[in-house]
Design a protein around this motif. Structure first.
Motif, PDB file in Angstrom:
ATOM      1  N   THR A   1      12.082  -6.743  -1.360  1.00 10.43           N
ATOM      2  CA  THR A   1      12.521  -5.488  -0.735  1.00 10.43           C
ATOM      3  C   THR A   1      12.789  -4.427  -1.805  1.00 10.43           C
ATOM      4  O   THR A   1      13.921  -3.995  -2.000  1.00 10.43           O
ATOM      5  CB  THR A   1      13.782  -5.707   0.117  1.00 10.43           C
ATOM      6  N   PRO A   2      11.733  -3.992  -2.498  1.00 16.54           N
ATOM      7  CA  PRO A   2      11.937  -3.007  -3.564  1.00 16.54           C
ATOM      8  C   PRO A   2      12.288  -1.627  -2.999  1.00 16.54           C
ATOM      9  O   PRO A   2      11.917  -1.292  -1.868  1.00 16.54           O
ATOM     10  CB  PRO A   2      10.582  -2.968  -4.265  1.00 16.54           C
ATOM     11  N   ARG A   3      12.973  -0.848  -3.797  1.00 17.29           N
ATOM     12  CA  ARG A   3      13.262   0.549  -3.432  1.00 17.29           C
ATOM     13  C   ARG A   3      12.118   1.388  -3.992  1.00 17.29           C
ATOM     14  O   ARG A   3      11.907   1.450  -5.202  1.00 17.29           O
ATOM     15  CB  ARG A   3      14.593   0.979  -4.026  1.00 17.29           C
ATOM     16  N   VAL A   4      11.353   2.011  -3.090  1.00 18.49           N
ATOM     17  CA  VAL A   4      10.157   2.755  -3.474  1.00 18.49           C
ATOM     18  C   VAL A   4      10.174   4.122  -2.783  1.00 18.49           C
ATOM     19  O   VAL A   4      10.282   4.190  -1.553  1.00 18.49           O
ATOM     20  CB  VAL A   4       8.873   2.000  -3.069  1.00 18.49           C
ATOM     21  N   LEU A   5      10.072   5.183  -3.576  1.00 22.83           N
ATOM     22  CA  LEU A   5      10.020   6.542  -3.051  1.00 22.83           C
ATOM     23  C   LEU A   5      11.133   6.798  -2.034  1.00 22.83           C
ATOM     24  O   LEU A   5      10.924   7.396  -0.985  1.00 22.83           O
ATOM     25  CB  LEU A   5       8.645   6.837  -2.432  1.00 22.83           C
ATOM     26  N   GLY A   6      12.316   6.296  -2.346  1.00 28.17           N
ATOM     27  CA  GLY A   6      13.483   6.531  -1.495  1.00 28.17           C
ATOM     28  C   GLY A   6      13.637   5.590  -0.325  1.00 28.17           C
ATOM     29  O   GLY A   6      14.557   5.739   0.474  1.00 28.17           O
ATOM     30  N   LEU A   7      12.741   4.614  -0.186  1.00 26.30           N
ATOM     31  CA  LEU A   7      12.804   3.668   0.923  1.00 26.30           C
ATOM     32  C   LEU A   7      13.043   2.261   0.415  1.00 26.30           C
ATOM     33  O   LEU A   7      12.560   1.883  -0.648  1.00 26.30           O
ATOM     34  CB  LEU A   7      11.485   3.667   1.705  1.00 26.30           C
ATOM     35  N   ASN A   8      13.761   1.473   1.200  1.00 31.31           N
ATOM     36  CA  ASN A   8      13.877   0.038   0.958  1.00 31.31           C
ATOM     37  C   ASN A   8      12.704  -0.590   1.703  1.00 31.31           C
ATOM     38  O   ASN A   8      12.662  -0.563   2.931  1.00 31.31           O
ATOM     39  CB  ASN A   8      15.202  -0.500   1.522  1.00 31.31           C
ATOM     40  N   LEU A   9      11.753  -1.120   0.971  1.00 27.84           N
ATOM     41  CA  LEU A   9      10.477  -1.547   1.545  1.00 27.84           C
ATOM     42  C   LEU A   9      10.428  -3.046   1.791  1.00 27.84           C
ATOM     43  O   LEU A   9      10.685  -3.838   0.882  1.00 27.84           O
ATOM     44  CB  LEU A   9       9.330  -1.154   0.602  1.00 27.84           C
ATOM     45  N   ASP A  10      10.094  -3.433   3.015  1.00 31.11           N
ATOM     46  CA  ASP A  10       9.757  -4.817   3.310  1.00 31.11           C
ATOM     47  C   ASP A  10       8.316  -4.976   2.849  1.00 31.11           C
ATOM     48  O   ASP A  10       7.365  -4.657   3.579  1.00 31.11           O
ATOM     49  CB  ASP A  10       9.898  -5.084   4.805  1.00 31.11           C
ATOM     50  N   PHE A  11       8.147  -5.425   1.622  1.00 31.31           N
ATOM     51  CA  PHE A  11       6.832  -5.413   0.976  1.00 31.31           C
ATOM     52  C   PHE A  11       5.792  -6.209   1.753  1.00 31.31           C
ATOM     53  O   PHE A  11       4.716  -5.703   2.062  1.00 31.31           O
ATOM     54  CB  PHE A  11       6.948  -5.930  -0.464  1.00 31.31           C
ATOM     55  N   GLU A  12       6.096  -7.451   2.055  1.00 29.11           N
ATOM     56  CA  GLU A  12       5.095  -8.318   2.701  1.00 29.11           C
ATOM     57  C   GLU A  12       4.730  -7.817   4.091  1.00 29.11           C
ATOM     58  O   GLU A  12       3.557  -7.826   4.462  1.00 29.11           O
ATOM     59  CB  GLU A  12       5.584  -9.769   2.755  1.00 29.11           C
ATOM     60  N   ARG A  13       5.709  -7.367   4.872  1.00 21.29           N
ATOM     61  CA  ARG A  13       5.417  -6.875   6.222  1.00 21.29           C
ATOM     62  C   ARG A  13       4.581  -5.599   6.165  1.00 21.29           C
ATOM     63  O   ARG A  13       3.615  -5.445   6.920  1.00 21.29           O
ATOM     64  CB  ARG A  13       6.720  -6.624   6.988  1.00 21.29           C
ATOM     65  N   THR A  14       4.922  -4.698   5.259  1.00 16.03           N
ATOM     66  CA  THR A  14       4.172  -3.450   5.135  1.00 16.03           C
ATOM     67  C   THR A  14       2.739  -3.725   4.674  1.00 16.03           C
ATOM     68  O   THR A  14       1.789  -3.137   5.189  1.00 16.03           O
ATOM     69  CB  THR A  14       4.891  -2.478   4.182  1.00 16.03           C
ATOM     70  N   LYS A  15       2.596  -4.632   3.738  1.00 18.60           N
ATOM     71  CA  LYS A  15       1.256  -4.994   3.261  1.00 18.60           C
ATOM     72  C   LYS A  15       0.422  -5.606   4.386  1.00 18.60           C
ATOM     73  O   LYS A  15      -0.761  -5.274   4.549  1.00 18.60           O
ATOM     74  CB  LYS A  15       1.373  -5.965   2.080  1.00 18.60           C
ATOM     75  N   ALA A  16       1.030  -6.481   5.182  1.00 14.11           N
ATOM     76  CA  ALA A  16       0.311  -7.099   6.300  1.00 14.11           C
ATOM     77  C   ALA A  16      -0.092  -6.051   7.335  1.00 14.11           C
ATOM     78  O   ALA A  16      -1.217  -6.079   7.851  1.00 14.11           O
ATOM     79  CB  ALA A  16       1.173  -8.182   6.948  1.00 14.11           C
ATOM     80  N   LEU A  17       0.805  -5.118   7.632  1.00 17.83           N
ATOM     81  CA  LEU A  17       0.469  -4.047   8.577  1.00 17.83           C
ATOM     82  C   LEU A  17      -0.686  -3.208   8.042  1.00 17.83           C
ATOM     83  O   LEU A  17      -1.634  -2.904   8.767  1.00 17.83           O
ATOM     84  CB  LEU A  17       1.697  -3.168   8.840  1.00 17.83           C
ATOM     85  N   TRP A  18      -0.614  -2.845   6.768  1.00 15.97           N
ATOM     86  CA  TRP A  18      -1.648  -2.011   6.149  1.00 15.97           C
ATOM     87  C   TRP A  18      -3.012  -2.697   6.180  1.00 15.97           C
ATOM     88  O   TRP A  18      -4.022  -2.086   6.502  1.00 15.97           O
ATOM     89  CB  TRP A  18      -1.236  -1.671   4.717  1.00 15.97           C
ATOM     90  N   ASN A  19      -3.011  -3.996   5.855  1.00 16.46           N
ATOM     91  CA  ASN A  19      -4.278  -4.730   5.747  1.00 16.46           C
ATOM     92  C   ASN A  19      -4.831  -5.216   7.083  1.00 16.46           C
ATOM     93  O   ASN A  19      -6.051  -5.270   7.256  1.00 16.46           O
ATOM     94  CB  ASN A  19      -4.121  -5.927   4.810  1.00 16.46           C
ATOM     95  N   ASP A  20      -3.948  -5.593   8.013  1.00 21.94           N
ATOM     96  CA  ASP A  20      -4.396  -6.317   9.200  1.00 21.94           C
ATOM     97  C   ASP A  20      -4.169  -5.602  10.533  1.00 21.94           C
ATOM     98  O   ASP A  20      -4.750  -6.004  11.536  1.00 21.94           O
ATOM     99  CB  ASP A  20      -3.707  -7.685   9.268  1.00 21.94           C
ATOM    100  N   VAL A  21      -3.326  -4.586  10.554  1.00 23.01           N
ATOM    101  CA  VAL A  21      -2.959  -3.968  11.827  1.00 23.01           C
ATOM    102  C   VAL A  21      -3.414  -2.517  11.926  1.00 23.01           C
ATOM    103  O   VAL A  21      -3.950  -2.106  12.945  1.00 23.01           O
ATOM    104  CB  VAL A  21      -1.427  -4.067  12.062  1.00 23.01           C
ATOM    105  N   TYR A  22      -3.213  -1.757  10.880  1.00 18.33           N
ATOM    106  CA  TYR A  22      -3.515  -0.325  10.922  1.00 18.33           C
ATOM    107  C   TYR A  22      -5.011  -0.081  10.729  1.00 18.33           C
ATOM    108  O   TYR A  22      -5.502   0.046   9.617  1.00 18.33           O
ATOM    109  CB  TYR A  22      -2.725   0.425   9.850  1.00 18.33           C
ATOM    110  N   HIS A  23      -5.746   0.010  11.849  1.00 16.80           N
ATOM    111  CA  HIS A  23      -7.190   0.221  11.805  1.00 16.80           C
ATOM    112  C   HIS A  23      -7.580   1.683  11.987  1.00 16.80           C
ATOM    113  O   HIS A  23      -8.732   2.050  11.723  1.00 16.80           O
ATOM    114  CB  HIS A  23      -7.881  -0.638  12.861  1.00 16.80           C
ATOM    115  N   ALA A  24      -6.667   2.506  12.440  1.00 18.07           N
ATOM    116  CA  ALA A  24      -6.976   3.920  12.666  1.00 18.07           C
ATOM    117  C   ALA A  24      -7.467   4.636  11.406  1.00 18.07           C
ATOM    118  O   ALA A  24      -8.388   5.461  11.501  1.00 18.07           O
ATOM    119  CB  ALA A  24      -5.777   4.647  13.263  1.00 18.07           C
ATOM    120  N   PRO A  25      -6.912   4.357  10.222  1.00 16.78           N
ATOM    121  CA  PRO A  25      -7.428   5.051   9.040  1.00 16.78           C
ATOM    122  C   PRO A  25      -8.915   4.827   8.812  1.00 16.78           C
ATOM    123  O   PRO A  25      -9.626   5.751   8.418  1.00 16.78           O
ATOM    124  CB  PRO A  25      -6.607   4.465   7.884  1.00 16.78           C
TER     125      PRO A  25
END
Length: 145
Positions: free
Chosen positions: A58-82
């Motif tokens: 859970t690193p602090r990145v650009l002012g956010l506490n990031l759930d790294f693994e969940r965000t990465k999974a969403l980016w790679n496997d869920v967010y198809h609109a981009p």
């Protein structure tokens, strides 16, 4: 403000029995107060009962506490609109400009977290997708692009 009172009442009435999520960038001034308790998961931030600790998971990145693994999974496997946006090559609806911006911001946060972990190749891959989103959506002045 009225919106802050509604959010506080929602928290009082439902939390922790029900999870509370806010859109990243939403919540106004109150979200700044709650920031130590908010864990970013892709587009949203989940309210936690305890302050989030800056860790590898859970690193602090650009002012956010990031759930790294969940965000990465969403980016790679869920967010198809981009990918559809990039393929189309143009975002014509300027009124909903915030949608591609949110995708780009999420990718930029993930890229920064990957760089901090030493995964420069992965970070570059994510940032290349961000740059393609920014180009297709004609987002001017987006950081890092």
């Amino acid at each position: 403000m009225r919106d802050e009172l509604v959010l506080l009442r929602l928290i009082k009435d439902a939390f922790p029995e029900r999870p509370i999520y806010m859109s990243t960038g939403g919540g106004g001034r109150l979200s700044q107060t709650l920031q130590p308790y908010l864990l970013a998961q892709g587009f949203v931030q989940k309210l936690s009962a305890n302050p989030i600790t800056d860790t590898v998971a859970t690193p602090r990145v650009l002012g956010l506490n990031l759930d790294f693994e969940r965000t990465k999974a969403l980016w790679n496997d869920v967010y198809h609109a981009p990918d559809a946006l990039i393929k189309e090559g143009d975002w014509i609806d300027r009124a909903s400009f915030g949608i591609p911006y949110t995708y780009a911001f999420t990718g930029a946060v993930l890229s920064e977290a990957m760089k901090a972990k030493g995964d420069t190749k992965g970070a570059d891959t994510v940032m290349n997708r961000v740059k393609a989103i920014v180009k297709a959506a004609r987002i001017e002045g987006f950081p890092g692009t």
